[in-house]
Design a protein around this motif. Structure first.
Motif, PDB file in Angstrom:
ATOM      1  N   ASP A 151       0.806  -1.179  -0.099  1.00 32.80           N
ATOM      2  CA  ASP A 151       0.143   0.066  -0.055  1.00 32.80           C
ATOM      3  C   ASP A 151       0.853   1.315   0.121  1.00 32.80           C
ATOM      4  OD1 ASP A 151       1.023  -0.603   2.428  1.00 32.80           O
ATOM      5  OD2 ASP A 151      -0.739   0.031   3.787  1.00 32.80           O
ATOM      6  N   VAL A 152       2.093   1.270  -0.006  1.00 29.51           N
ATOM      7  CA  VAL A 152       2.982   2.455   0.343  1.00 29.51           C
ATOM      8  C   VAL A 152       2.793   3.254  -1.014  1.00 29.51           C
ATOM      9  CG1 VAL A 152       5.451   3.309   0.820  1.00 29.51           C
ATOM     10  CG2 VAL A 152       4.524   1.536   2.066  1.00 29.51           C
ATOM     11  N   ALA A 153       3.162   2.443  -2.034  1.00 25.18           N
ATOM     12  CA  ALA A 153       3.424   3.380  -3.413  1.00 25.18           C
ATOM     13  C   ALA A 153       2.154   4.174  -3.583  1.00 25.18           C
ATOM     14  CB  ALA A 153       3.724   2.662  -4.541  1.00 25.18           C
ATOM     15  N   VAL A 154       1.084   3.582  -3.430  1.00 26.47           N
ATOM     16  CA  VAL A 154      -0.410   4.031  -3.821  1.00 26.47           C
ATOM     17  C   VAL A 154      -0.681   5.160  -2.636  1.00 26.47           C
ATOM     18  CG1 VAL A 154      -2.751   3.751  -3.667  1.00 26.47           C
ATOM     19  CG2 VAL A 154      -1.309   1.843  -4.960  1.00 26.47           C
ATOM     20  N   GLU A 155      -0.421   4.824  -1.287  1.00 22.95           N
ATOM     21  CA  GLU A 155      -0.594   6.081  -0.543  1.00 22.95           C
ATOM     22  C   GLU A 155       0.368   7.422  -0.811  1.00 22.95           C
ATOM     23  OE1 GLU A 155       0.107   4.295   3.325  1.00 22.95           O
ATOM     24  OE2 GLU A 155      -1.847   3.451   3.361  1.00 22.95           O
ATOM     25  N   GLN A 156       1.481   7.191  -1.392  1.00 22.11           N
ATOM     26  CA  GLN A 156       2.321   8.302  -1.676  1.00 22.11           C
ATOM     27  C   GLN A 156       2.171   9.119  -2.784  1.00 22.11           C
ATOM     28  OE1 GLN A 156       4.597   9.569   0.935  1.00 22.11           O
ATOM     29  NE2 GLN A 156       3.623   7.910   2.286  1.00 22.11           N
ATOM     30  N   GLY A 157       1.207   8.109  -3.686  1.00 20.21           N
ATOM     31  CA  GLY A 157       1.008   8.773  -4.966  1.00 20.21           C
ATOM     32  C   GLY A 157       2.497   8.662  -5.895  1.00 20.21           C
ATOM     33  N   TRP A 158       3.098   7.465  -5.763  1.00 17.09           N
ATOM     34  CA  TRP A 158       4.176   7.428  -6.704  1.00 17.09           C
ATOM     35  C   TRP A 158       3.963   6.628  -7.678  1.00 17.09           C
ATOM     36  CZ3 TRP A 158       7.459   5.765  -1.781  1.00 17.09           C
ATOM     37  CH2 TRP A 158       7.621   6.705  -1.202  1.00 17.09           C
ATOM     38  N   ASN A 159       4.500   6.688  -8.855  1.00 15.77           N
ATOM     39  CA  ASN A 159       4.520   5.763  -9.981  1.00 15.77           C
ATOM     40  C   ASN A 159       5.725   4.684  -9.856  1.00 15.77           C
ATOM     41  OD1 ASN A 159       6.807   6.838 -10.895  1.00 15.77           O
ATOM     42  ND2 ASN A 159       5.833   8.030 -12.398  1.00 15.77           N
ATOM     43  N   LYS A 160       5.645   3.638 -10.459  1.00 17.20           N
ATOM     44  CA  LYS A 160       6.748   2.751 -10.257  1.00 17.20           C
ATOM     45  C   LYS A 160       8.116   3.288 -10.330  1.00 17.20           C
ATOM     46  CE  LYS A 160       3.960  -1.129 -12.568  1.00 17.20           C
ATOM     47  NZ  LYS A 160       4.162  -2.088 -13.472  1.00 17.20           N
ATOM     48  N   GLU A 161       8.455   4.084 -11.138  1.00 14.33           N
ATOM     49  CA  GLU A 161       9.887   4.599 -11.060  1.00 14.33           C
ATOM     50  C   GLU A 161      10.077   5.381 -10.080  1.00 14.33           C
ATOM     51  OE1 GLU A 161       7.945   4.860 -13.650  1.00 14.33           O
ATOM     52  OE2 GLU A 161       8.773   3.755 -15.341  1.00 14.33           O
ATOM     53  N   GLU A 162       9.034   6.149  -9.557  1.00  7.45           N
ATOM     54  CA  GLU A 162       9.509   6.855  -8.320  1.00  7.45           C
ATOM     55  C   GLU A 162       9.376   6.031  -6.868  1.00  7.45           C
ATOM     56  OE1 GLU A 162       7.025  11.073  -9.485  1.00  7.45           O
ATOM     57  OE2 GLU A 162       5.921   9.183  -8.635  1.00  7.45           O
ATOM     58  N   THR A 163       8.816   4.910  -7.089  1.00  5.64           N
ATOM     59  CA  THR A 163       8.900   4.176  -5.826  1.00  5.64           C
ATOM     60  C   THR A 163      10.277   3.451  -5.820  1.00  5.64           C
ATOM     61  OG1 THR A 163       6.465   3.439  -5.981  1.00  5.64           O
ATOM     62  CG2 THR A 163       7.940   1.855  -5.029  1.00  5.64           C
ATOM     63  N   LEU A 164      10.641   2.934  -6.919  1.00  6.01           N
ATOM     64  CA  LEU A 164      12.345   2.439  -6.917  1.00  6.01           C
ATOM     65  C   LEU A 164      13.300   3.329  -6.686  1.00  6.01           C
ATOM     66  CD1 LEU A 164      11.840   0.223 -10.361  1.00  6.01           C
ATOM     67  CD2 LEU A 164      12.045  -0.575  -7.910  1.00  6.01           C
ATOM     68  N   GLU A 165      13.015   4.555  -6.921  1.00  4.44           N
ATOM     69  CA  GLU A 165      13.844   5.650  -6.700  1.00  4.44           C
ATOM     70  C   GLU A 165      13.960   5.892  -5.066  1.00  4.44           C
ATOM     71  OE1 GLU A 165      16.430   7.319  -8.368  1.00  4.44           O
ATOM     72  OE2 GLU A 165      15.698   6.756 -10.267  1.00  4.44           O
ATOM     73  N   SER A 166      12.745   5.923  -4.456  1.00  4.70           N
ATOM     74  CA  SER A 166      12.665   6.111  -2.980  1.00  4.70           C
ATOM     75  C   SER A 166      13.207   4.860  -2.340  1.00  4.70           C
ATOM     76  CB  SER A 166      11.262   6.274  -2.710  1.00  4.70           C
ATOM     77  OG  SER A 166      11.154   6.330  -1.327  1.00  4.70           O
ATOM     78  N   LEU A 167      13.071   3.615  -2.884  1.00  3.18           N
ATOM     79  CA  LEU A 167      13.694   2.485  -2.298  1.00  3.18           C
ATOM     80  C   LEU A 167      15.051   2.390  -2.211  1.00  3.18           C
ATOM     81  CD1 LEU A 167      11.258  -0.811  -3.224  1.00  3.18           C
ATOM     82  CD2 LEU A 167      12.116  -0.124  -1.120  1.00  3.18           C
ATOM     83  N   VAL A 168      15.790   2.783  -3.498  1.00  5.05           N
ATOM     84  CA  VAL A 168      17.200   2.893  -3.254  1.00  5.05           C
ATOM     85  C   VAL A 168      17.502   3.657  -2.504  1.00  5.05           C
ATOM     86  CG1 VAL A 168      17.340   1.703  -5.727  1.00  5.05           C
ATOM     87  CG2 VAL A 168      17.537   4.402  -5.319  1.00  5.05           C
ATOM     88  N   ARG A 169      17.183   4.906  -2.040  1.00  4.03           N
ATOM     89  CA  ARG A 169      17.553   5.803  -0.967  1.00  4.03           C
ATOM     90  C   ARG A 169      17.256   5.190   0.235  1.00  4.03           C
ATOM     91  NH1 ARG A 169      19.700   6.962  -5.074  1.00  4.03           N
ATOM     92  NH2 ARG A 169      19.203   8.500  -6.341  1.00  4.03           N
TER      93      ARG A 169
END
Length: 543
Positions: A151-169
């Protein structure tokens, strides 16, 4: 909660309260009611990976603020795993202070049971709102990993690329570049079955069960909700999902079983409150860390006016090659000092802080109590000696190691010197350098009990240090030899180490330049203290 309402066990009991809703009320399903009527789907799932999340709900729109989240990718029995991780997420998420009782009215707890793990064919081979993902990759031979629940990506309003960018950080990779630059990037997708409950809902259920004159079984731990309030709501979920509710018990795992997704990395700026003071520390999770196996711990104390960053730059205990096995913590002294010398604040008890820190780490990590060690430099090295001389706080440690230790609290030449080790022998390793040409040969060990040794050159002070009188290192070593069972007239044996006549001042011995050497105009020497300390610690286990 079961999707099917459960029937009260005895006649004459009232129906359970329902949560406020504009639609038809959803009844509570109290623990212990007709467990045999549960659906096959509910009772079939008895062991699974899981994460527990605590949120603070903020009115008027009940927006959620994360308060703690800890879980595991190893399957856990639900009758114990949910309670364990509910407590761990409340107490031991190092990003937050432990949850307090005053926060109860605003709390929500959510449990996500993880299922259907699959290796993705590519980094984008997963669906938003359906899958959680766990990534792992390498950079400069270090492994990085992190996860987001479904549920994290949807709650934050991220697309797949933004989710991956956040995860590597989130994984700790802050060297710049995109997720597309991460070497050997692996993505595993999974699905989650999530349930949540707010404190008010739990409280109404708890009040209702109390009003039934014990007609419904309630776990003893739920009755302790106010003196020990942190697990109640999650325990309700435990009982609702488990096929054997009577086995539910709230018991912590002392840090074992808690997944930490930064193996091989160091996290900085962690906090703990001790003696009313917020203290900070850095922590290194070794590459071989296994949350299900007891891990040795090293606490490394910096020198006077220095900090954890400086100490990490000297000891390199976070070198993956040198140290793949030991968890390491670098705490910060108040105003850069450690207890003992006159320049330290006498109102601050760093011995108590160290005890509090160890207790905190035991709850956060899977630590082997028989293999806890202290290391330090200068004022920090002297403080390891202060710990060793304390019968109360020294008992936590299997051994200590110091470089250029400033042993202000153990001036052995003083007839009033007081040192009461918790046991004998108490293994000690000490490195010491000196520009005193009257002592031109380094000391080597006679045996583990009788000489817990100075590996470079003994330092013989001719005047007080900046924090008071200091012992001569040969006398200090001799006295420790006697404390460890050697003869009263025992004296250290002097021999040359590695044929190296190099004379140094105050340093952490290293074959490569470091800040100590640069500060004192010294050069690298023929030994590295850190791997020698690690070998020393590996050979010792507290009886």
């Amino acid at each position: 909660r079961s999707p099917t309402p459960l029937t009260p066990q005895s006649a004459g009991t009232s129906a359970p309260p329902s949560r406020p809703s504009t639609s038809a009320p959803e009844p509570y399903h109290p623990v212990g009611q007709s467990l045999s009527t549960r659906s096959a789907q509910s009772s079939a799932l008895t062991s699974t990976p899981l994460f527990v999340t605590w949120n603070i709900l903020t009115p008027p729109h009940q927006s959620r603020q994360l308060r703690g989240c800890i879980g595991t990718f190893e399957a856990q029995p639900l009758d114990t795993g949910l309670a364990t991780y509910a407590l761990a997420a409340a107490h031991s998420d190092n990003r937050f202070n432990p949850i307090e009782a005053r926060e109860l009215p605003a709390l929500e707890v959510a449990v996500t049971l993880l299922t259907n793990f699959e290796t993705c064919s590519g980094p984008l081979d997963w669906e938003l709102g359906v899958h959680g993902i766990k990534i792992s990759f390498y950079h400069h031979h270090k492994r990085y990993s992190a996860t987001y629940l479904p549920d994290v990506a949807v709650e934050q309003g991220w697309n797949k690329e933004e989710t991956l960018e956040s995860l590597v950080r989130k994984a700790g990779w802050r060297k710049g570049g995109s997720w597309r630059d991460a070497a050997e990037l692996k993505v595993v997708r999974y699905q989650g079955r999530k349930e949540s409950v707010e404190y008010e809902e739990y409280k109404r259920w708890s009040d209702w069960t109390a009003a039934q004159n014990s007609a419904y079984w309630t776990p003893p731990s739920l009755k302790m909700i106010f003196p020990k309030p942190l697990a109640g709501a999650a325990l309700l979920l435990v009982a609702a999902e488990s096929s054997d509710a009577a086995a539910v018990k709230a018991r912590a795992s002392a840090g074992c079983g808690i997944v930490r997704d930064y193996k091989g990395q160091t996290h900085t700026g962690k906090t703990i409150v001790s003696g009313g003071i917020t203290r900070t520390y850095d922590v290194y999770l070794p590459p071989n860390y296994d949350e299900n196996k007891a891990t040795p711990l090293i606490i490394s104390f910096h020198g006077n006016t220095r900090d954890s960053t400086n100490q990490r730059g000297l000891d390199h205990f976070d070198n993956n090659d040198w140290n793949p096995d030991h968890l390491v913590v670098w705490p910060n002294g108040v105003k850069g000092h450690w207890q003992g010398p006159t320049y330290a604040d006498p109102s601050v008890s760093d011995k108590k802080f160290t005890g509090d820190l160890i207790d905190h780490l035991r709850d956060a990590f899977c630590i082997d109590d028989s293999r806890i060690y202290a290391a330090g430099k200068s004022n920090g090295g002297g403080f390891t000696g202060t710990l060793a001389c304390s019968p109360e706080f020294g008992q936590n440690f299997a051994a200590i190691a110091a470089c250029s230790g400033a042993f202000y609290t153990d001036v052995v030449e003083d007839p009033n010197d007081s040192c009461h080790p918790s046991r004998s022998p108490f293994p000690i390793l000490e490195f010491h350098g000196s520009a005193d040409e009257t002592a031109s040969h380094p000391i080597s060990p006679l045996n583990r009990n009788c000489l817990l040794f100075g590996e470079t050159i003994p330092y013989i002070p001719t005047e007080d240090g900046s924090g008071g009188p200091l012992p001569t290192i040969p006398d200090w070593l001799s006295t420790w030899g006697q404390r460890n069972g050697c003869a009263a007239d025992y004296k250290p044996v002097v021999s040359q180490l590695n044929g190296d006549p190099t004379v140094q001042k105050t340093l952490w011995p290293s074959t490569t330049p470091n800040s100590d050497q640069e500060a004192h105009g010294d050069k690298p020497v023929s030994i590295d203290a850190t791997p020698m300390i690690l070998d020393f610690f590996r050979s010792i286990k507290k009886p």
